[in-house]
Design a protein around this motif. Structure first.
Motif, PDB file in Angstrom:
ATOM      1  N   PRO A 145      -3.958  12.124 -59.995  1.00 13.41           N
ATOM      2  CA  PRO A 145      -3.940  11.953 -61.461  1.00 13.41           C
ATOM      3  C   PRO A 145      -5.038  12.730 -62.191  1.00 13.41           C
ATOM      4  O   PRO A 145      -4.998  12.836 -63.420  1.00 13.41           O
ATOM      5  CB  PRO A 145      -4.138  10.443 -61.649  1.00 13.41           C
ATOM      6  N   LEU A 146      -6.003  13.276 -61.437  1.00 12.41           N
ATOM      7  CA  LEU A 146      -7.122  14.000 -62.051  1.00 12.41           C
ATOM      8  C   LEU A 146      -7.132  15.469 -61.662  1.00 12.41           C
ATOM      9  O   LEU A 146      -8.099  16.186 -61.965  1.00 12.41           O
ATOM     10  CB  LEU A 146      -8.461  13.358 -61.629  1.00 12.41           C
ATOM     11  N   LEU A 147      -6.050  15.948 -61.021  1.00  9.22           N
ATOM     12  CA  LEU A 147      -6.017  17.300 -60.474  1.00  9.22           C
ATOM     13  C   LEU A 147      -4.810  18.080 -60.983  1.00  9.22           C
ATOM     14  O   LEU A 147      -3.789  17.479 -61.363  1.00  9.22           O
ATOM     15  CB  LEU A 147      -5.965  17.235 -58.934  1.00  9.22           C
ATOM     16  N   PRO A 148      -4.863  19.422 -60.944  1.00  9.51           N
ATOM     17  CA  PRO A 148      -3.740  20.247 -61.402  1.00  9.51           C
ATOM     18  C   PRO A 148      -2.673  20.398 -60.324  1.00  9.51           C
ATOM     19  O   PRO A 148      -2.451  21.480 -59.779  1.00  9.51           O
ATOM     20  CB  PRO A 148      -4.419  21.587 -61.726  1.00  9.51           C
ATOM     21  N   VAL A 149      -2.012  19.296 -60.033  1.00 10.56           N
ATOM     22  CA  VAL A 149      -0.978  19.282 -58.987  1.00 10.56           C
ATOM     23  C   VAL A 149       0.204  18.452 -59.474  1.00 10.56           C
ATOM     24  O   VAL A 149       0.029  17.551 -60.318  1.00 10.56           O
ATOM     25  CB  VAL A 149      -1.526  18.695 -57.672  1.00 10.56           C
ATOM     26  N   PRO A 150       1.412  18.705 -58.962  1.00 15.05           N
ATOM     27  CA  PRO A 150       2.566  17.906 -59.369  1.00 15.05           C
ATOM     28  C   PRO A 150       2.454  16.470 -58.874  1.00 15.05           C
ATOM     29  O   PRO A 150       1.731  16.178 -57.915  1.00 15.05           O
ATOM     30  CB  PRO A 150       3.748  18.636 -58.727  1.00 15.05           C
ATOM     31  N   GLU A 151       3.172  15.568 -59.514  1.00 13.40           N
ATOM     32  CA  GLU A 151       3.095  14.147 -59.166  1.00 13.40           C
ATOM     33  C   GLU A 151       3.520  13.877 -57.727  1.00 13.40           C
ATOM     34  O   GLU A 151       3.032  12.945 -57.095  1.00 13.40           O
ATOM     35  CB  GLU A 151       3.954  13.329 -60.130  1.00 13.40           C
ATOM     36  N   ASP A 152       4.469  14.702 -57.198  1.00 13.94           N
ATOM     37  CA  ASP A 152       4.975  14.470 -55.848  1.00 13.94           C
ATOM     38  C   ASP A 152       4.227  15.290 -54.802  1.00 13.94           C
ATOM     39  O   ASP A 152       4.744  15.560 -53.720  1.00 13.94           O
ATOM     40  CB  ASP A 152       6.474  14.784 -55.781  1.00 13.94           C
ATOM     41  N   VAL A 153       2.999  15.681 -55.102  1.00 14.10           N
ATOM     42  CA  VAL A 153       2.255  16.570 -54.223  1.00 14.10           C
ATOM     43  C   VAL A 153       2.112  16.015 -52.805  1.00 14.10           C
ATOM     44  O   VAL A 153       2.154  16.762 -51.821  1.00 14.10           O
ATOM     45  CB  VAL A 153       0.867  16.882 -54.827  1.00 14.10           C
ATOM     46  N   ALA A 154       1.950  14.713 -52.668  1.00 13.25           N
ATOM     47  CA  ALA A 154       1.715  14.126 -51.345  1.00 13.25           C
ATOM     48  C   ALA A 154       2.916  14.261 -50.418  1.00 13.25           C
ATOM     49  O   ALA A 154       2.774  14.132 -49.198  1.00 13.25           O
ATOM     50  CB  ALA A 154       1.331  12.660 -51.483  1.00 13.25           C
ATOM     51  N   SER A 155       4.086  14.537 -50.977  1.00 13.66           N
ATOM     52  CA  SER A 155       5.289  14.666 -50.149  1.00 13.66           C
ATOM     53  C   SER A 155       5.549  16.095 -49.707  1.00 13.66           C
ATOM     54  O   SER A 155       6.479  16.351 -48.942  1.00 13.66           O
ATOM     55  CB  SER A 155       6.511  14.151 -50.924  1.00 13.66           C
ATOM     56  N   LYS A 156       4.748  17.051 -50.163  1.00 16.77           N
ATOM     57  CA  LYS A 156       4.964  18.455 -49.845  1.00 16.77           C
ATOM     58  C   LYS A 156       4.198  18.836 -48.580  1.00 16.77           C
ATOM     59  O   LYS A 156       3.185  18.208 -48.240  1.00 16.77           O
ATOM     60  CB  LYS A 156       4.512  19.332 -51.017  1.00 16.77           C
ATOM     61  N   PRO A 157       4.655  19.886 -47.860  1.00 14.92           N
ATOM     62  CA  PRO A 157       3.920  20.314 -46.661  1.00 14.92           C
ATOM     63  C   PRO A 157       2.568  20.903 -47.025  1.00 14.92           C
ATOM     64  O   PRO A 157       2.478  21.918 -47.708  1.00 14.92           O
ATOM     65  CB  PRO A 157       4.840  21.363 -46.030  1.00 14.92           C
ATOM     66  N   ASN A 158       1.517  20.236 -46.619  1.00 17.06           N
ATOM     67  CA  ASN A 158       0.155  20.637 -46.944  1.00 17.06           C
ATOM     68  C   ASN A 158      -0.740  20.111 -45.835  1.00 17.06           C
ATOM     69  O   ASN A 158      -0.345  19.218 -45.081  1.00 17.06           O
ATOM     70  CB  ASN A 158      -0.255  20.053 -48.307  1.00 17.06           C
ATOM     71  N   LEU A 159      -1.943  20.632 -45.722  1.00 20.59           N
ATOM     72  CA  LEU A 159      -2.858  20.165 -44.683  1.00 20.59           C
ATOM     73  C   LEU A 159      -3.504  18.825 -45.021  1.00 20.59           C
ATOM     74  O   LEU A 159      -4.130  18.206 -44.173  1.00 20.59           O
ATOM     75  CB  LEU A 159      -3.953  21.206 -44.435  1.00 20.59           C
ATOM     76  N   ASN A 160      -3.384  18.384 -46.268  1.00 19.93           N
ATOM     77  CA  ASN A 160      -3.873  17.061 -46.696  1.00 19.93           C
ATOM     78  C   ASN A 160      -5.332  16.807 -46.311  1.00 19.93           C
ATOM     79  O   ASN A 160      -5.662  15.833 -45.631  1.00 19.93           O
ATOM     80  CB  ASN A 160      -2.989  15.957 -46.100  1.00 19.93           C
ATOM     81  N   PRO A 161      -6.234  17.657 -46.778  1.00 15.46           N
ATOM     82  CA  PRO A 161      -7.650  17.467 -46.451  1.00 15.46           C
ATOM     83  C   PRO A 161      -8.281  16.353 -47.280  1.00 15.46           C
ATOM     84  O   PRO A 161      -7.628  15.708 -48.102  1.00 15.46           O
ATOM     85  CB  PRO A 161      -8.255  18.827 -46.815  1.00 15.46           C
ATOM     86  N   GLY A 162      -9.577  16.162 -47.086  1.00 17.00           N
ATOM     87  CA  GLY A 162     -10.328  15.242 -47.930  1.00 17.00           C
ATOM     88  C   GLY A 162     -10.573  13.884 -47.321  1.00 17.00           C
ATOM     89  O   GLY A 162     -10.160  13.597 -46.193  1.00 17.00           O
ATOM     90  N   LEU A 163     -11.260  13.047 -48.071  1.00 20.37           N
ATOM     91  CA  LEU A 163     -11.731  11.729 -47.662  1.00 20.37           C
ATOM     92  C   LEU A 163     -12.529  11.830 -46.356  1.00 20.37           C
ATOM     93  O   LEU A 163     -12.349  11.052 -45.425  1.00 20.37           O
ATOM     94  CB  LEU A 163     -10.583  10.727 -47.537  1.00 20.37           C
ATOM     95  N   THR A 164     -13.418  12.802 -46.312  1.00 12.68           N
ATOM     96  CA  THR A 164     -14.293  12.983 -45.164  1.00 12.68           C
ATOM     97  C   THR A 164     -15.436  11.961 -45.228  1.00 12.68           C
ATOM     98  O   THR A 164     -15.659  11.298 -46.238  1.00 12.68           O
ATOM     99  CB  THR A 164     -14.871  14.402 -45.151  1.00 12.68           C
ATOM    100  N   LYS A 165     -16.181  11.875 -44.143  1.00 12.98           N
ATOM    101  CA  LYS A 165     -17.199  10.836 -44.014  1.00 12.98           C
ATOM    102  C   LYS A 165     -18.401  11.074 -44.929  1.00 12.98           C
ATOM    103  O   LYS A 165     -18.850  12.200 -45.109  1.00 12.98           O
ATOM    104  CB  LYS A 165     -17.689  10.762 -42.569  1.00 12.98           C
ATOM    105  N   LEU A 166     -18.892   9.985 -45.499  1.00 14.03           N
ATOM    106  CA  LEU A 166     -20.189   9.971 -46.153  1.00 14.03           C
ATOM    107  C   LEU A 166     -21.109   9.190 -45.213  1.00 14.03           C
ATOM    108  O   LEU A 166     -21.023   7.964 -45.118  1.00 14.03           O
ATOM    109  CB  LEU A 166     -20.109   9.305 -47.523  1.00 14.03           C
ATOM    110  N   VAL A 167     -21.957   9.909 -44.501  1.00 17.31           N
ATOM    111  CA  VAL A 167     -22.758   9.328 -43.419  1.00 17.31           C
ATOM    112  C   VAL A 167     -24.094   8.825 -43.968  1.00 17.31           C
ATOM    113  O   VAL A 167     -24.852   9.583 -44.592  1.00 17.31           O
ATOM    114  CB  VAL A 167     -23.006  10.370 -42.312  1.00 17.31           C
ATOM    115  N   LYS A 168     -24.368   7.556 -43.750  1.00 11.05           N
ATOM    116  CA  LYS A 168     -25.666   6.986 -44.141  1.00 11.05           C
ATOM    117  C   LYS A 168     -26.714   7.479 -43.143  1.00 11.05           C
ATOM    118  O   LYS A 168     -26.720   7.077 -41.975  1.00 11.05           O
ATOM    119  CB  LYS A 168     -25.602   5.463 -44.159  1.00 11.05           C
ATOM    120  N   ALA A 169     -27.584   8.364 -43.613  1.00  7.96           N
ATOM    121  CA  ALA A 169     -28.464   9.122 -42.720  1.00  7.96           C
ATOM    122  C   ALA A 169     -29.862   8.511 -42.674  1.00  7.96           C
ATOM    123  O   ALA A 169     -30.846   9.118 -43.124  1.00  7.96           O
ATOM    124  CB  ALA A 169     -28.507  10.580 -43.170  1.00  7.96           C
ATOM    125  N   ASP A 170     -29.985   7.327 -42.111  1.00  6.07           N
ATOM    126  CA  ASP A 170     -31.278   6.637 -42.082  1.00  6.07           C
ATOM    127  C   ASP A 170     -32.292   7.342 -41.195  1.00  6.07           C
ATOM    128  O   ASP A 170     -33.494   7.367 -41.513  1.00  6.07           O
ATOM    129  CB  ASP A 170     -31.092   5.196 -41.599  1.00  6.07           C
TER     130      ASP A 170
END
Length: 428
Positions: free
Chosen positions: A75-100
């Protein structure tokens, strides 16, 4: 400025909330299409939106219920509404590591996280920007995906093109790290080495766009650049969501062209404007290698113009001597109270090994630059260690093995016996 003719009319293009292209200099607006420079003042274009309005909590819940990749932010990107159904590598939601462990080493007391984008499909953040560019290429009827690349982008384009059914032809400097060359070539597209620096490669691609040979080609970081750059906003979205819908006090970001840093700032401002996060001050810090540090030099000298340099650094993914977004990086770092700093190649290697030793994250040289710069910012008093800080690792160390190979050797080589093990002093 000439605009390429493509198979589909851009009059009917629908890219979700994207409303137009807007000039960052004069504000002139243009219809969505494969153009990247203002036809009035030749300034760079970026996507302008009609973003969702209404209840922020409802939008948060919609995002959280979305796919486990960057399409949750459709909803915040320049992509069609059905983007998740198209053939794509679907990147993202990578780890945010708490680096103590790293925080203790560096003296960070306000909390430290590593946003580790090496977990993307081709092991760099470039998968994010290419995923958005692929959707624009589909919308505009392109048949070939192309790019100029310092390495990671070449692999990301090759992989995304293979998955999405495009031909690919990508261009790289002839002397890239072997791991990145192999990864770019393995996907079956055309990989062309150009004798010269990245800036020479980029100039060649600009010439190719204006030639009939380039008809039907979508250059993800040239004529599709306004859309491509928006993929970096998802780093801002994910960091905020993974922190519980909160913006950190400090973010340290590597600078190549500078686009990633400017788009992360854009993403943070959008989150604030939508009411998804609290409006609070934050500081953005840019990181460069000393051997290619034109933005850092301009920042330190108090200049608004970034003077091009000839790169000479092991951090080849950041080796862009004439960064297109350099002036905007200066504006953002100054506006937010941050800074732009650089480190030597030796400090890059030290930082790679420090991050590996403390957090088990093997970063490529760009990650060594950000961690090295974070350490330098703390030591020089430019970054308050009491603030919550996020540092970016944008790629996998397996792509830049040569950088650390001289220092990463077996502790000992022994005969297969307990006596030999004891004699080597390894019993703990």
């Amino acid at each position: 400025m000439a605009v390429q003719t493509v198979a589909n009319s851009t009059d009917s293009v629908s890219l979700g909330p994207a409303a137009a292209l807007s000039c960052r200099e004069c504000g002139e607006r243009f219809a969505l299409g494969p153009i990247f420079a203002c036809q009035v003042c030749f300034g760079p274009l970026e996507v302008a939106y009609d973003l969702p309005s209404g209840d922020p909590e409802a939008l948060r819940k919609r995002i959280e219920a979305g796919p486990g990749n960057l399409w949750r932010y459709a909803p915040l990107l320049p992509v069609p509404e059905d983007v998740a159904s198209k053939p794509n590598l679907n990147p993202g939601l990578t780890k945010l590591v708490k680096a103590d462990n790293l925080a203790r080493e560096l003296g960070v007391t306000g909390g430290l996280h590593v946003k580790d984008d090496s977990g993307n499909p081709t092991h760099s953040f470039k998968d994010r920007v290419v995923a958005i560019a692929v959707e624009a290429a589909r919308a505009f009827g392109f048949t070939t995906l192309s790019c100029s690349s310092t390495g990671n982008l070449a692999g990301a384009v090759g992989a995304a093109a293979a998955r999405a059914g495009f031909r690919s032809c990508v261009f790289i400097p002839h002397d890239l790290e072997a791991g990145k060359v192999v990864m770019a070539a393995v996907y079956g597209g055309d990989l062309v080495g150009i004798e010269g620096t990245y800036d020479d490669v980029n100039r060649f691609c600009s010439e190719l766009i204006g030639d009939p040979i380039g008809e039907g080609w979508g250059f993800v970081n040239v004529n599709l650049r306004p859309y491509y750059g928006e993929g970096s906003k998802t780093l801002a979205y994910e960091i905020a969501e993974q922190l519980g819908w909160r913006i950190p006090d400090n973010i340290v970001i590597p600078i190549a062209s500078g686009s990633q840093l400017t788009k992360i700032d854009k993403g943070l401002k959008e989150l604030i404007g939508l009411g998804l996060v609290e409006d609070k001050p934050y500081k953005i810090f840019g990181a460069q290698a000393e051997g290619c540090s034109p933005v850092s030099r301009a920042f330190k000298d108090g200049h608004d113009v970034v003077r091009p340099v000839k790169p000479d650094t092991i951090a080849k993914s950041l080796a862009i001597g004439n960064p297109a977004d350099g002036p905007y990086v200066l504006d953002i770092c100054r506006r937010t109270g941050g800074a732009v700093e650089d480190v030597t190649d030796e400090q890059v290697v030290d930082a790679i090994t420090l991050l590996a030793r403390t957090e088990g994250i093997f970063a490529e040289t760009a990650g060594g630059v950000t961690v090295g710069v974070l350490r330098k910012l703390i030591e020089t008093g430019q970054l308050d260690p009491a603030g919550e800080t996020v540092v970016l690792n944008t790629g996998d160390g397996l792509k830049t093995l040569d950088a650390v190979a001289p220092t990463a050797r077996p502790t000992a080589t022994i005969r297969p016996s307990l006596d030999a093990f004891r004699a080597a002093g390894l019993t703990g």
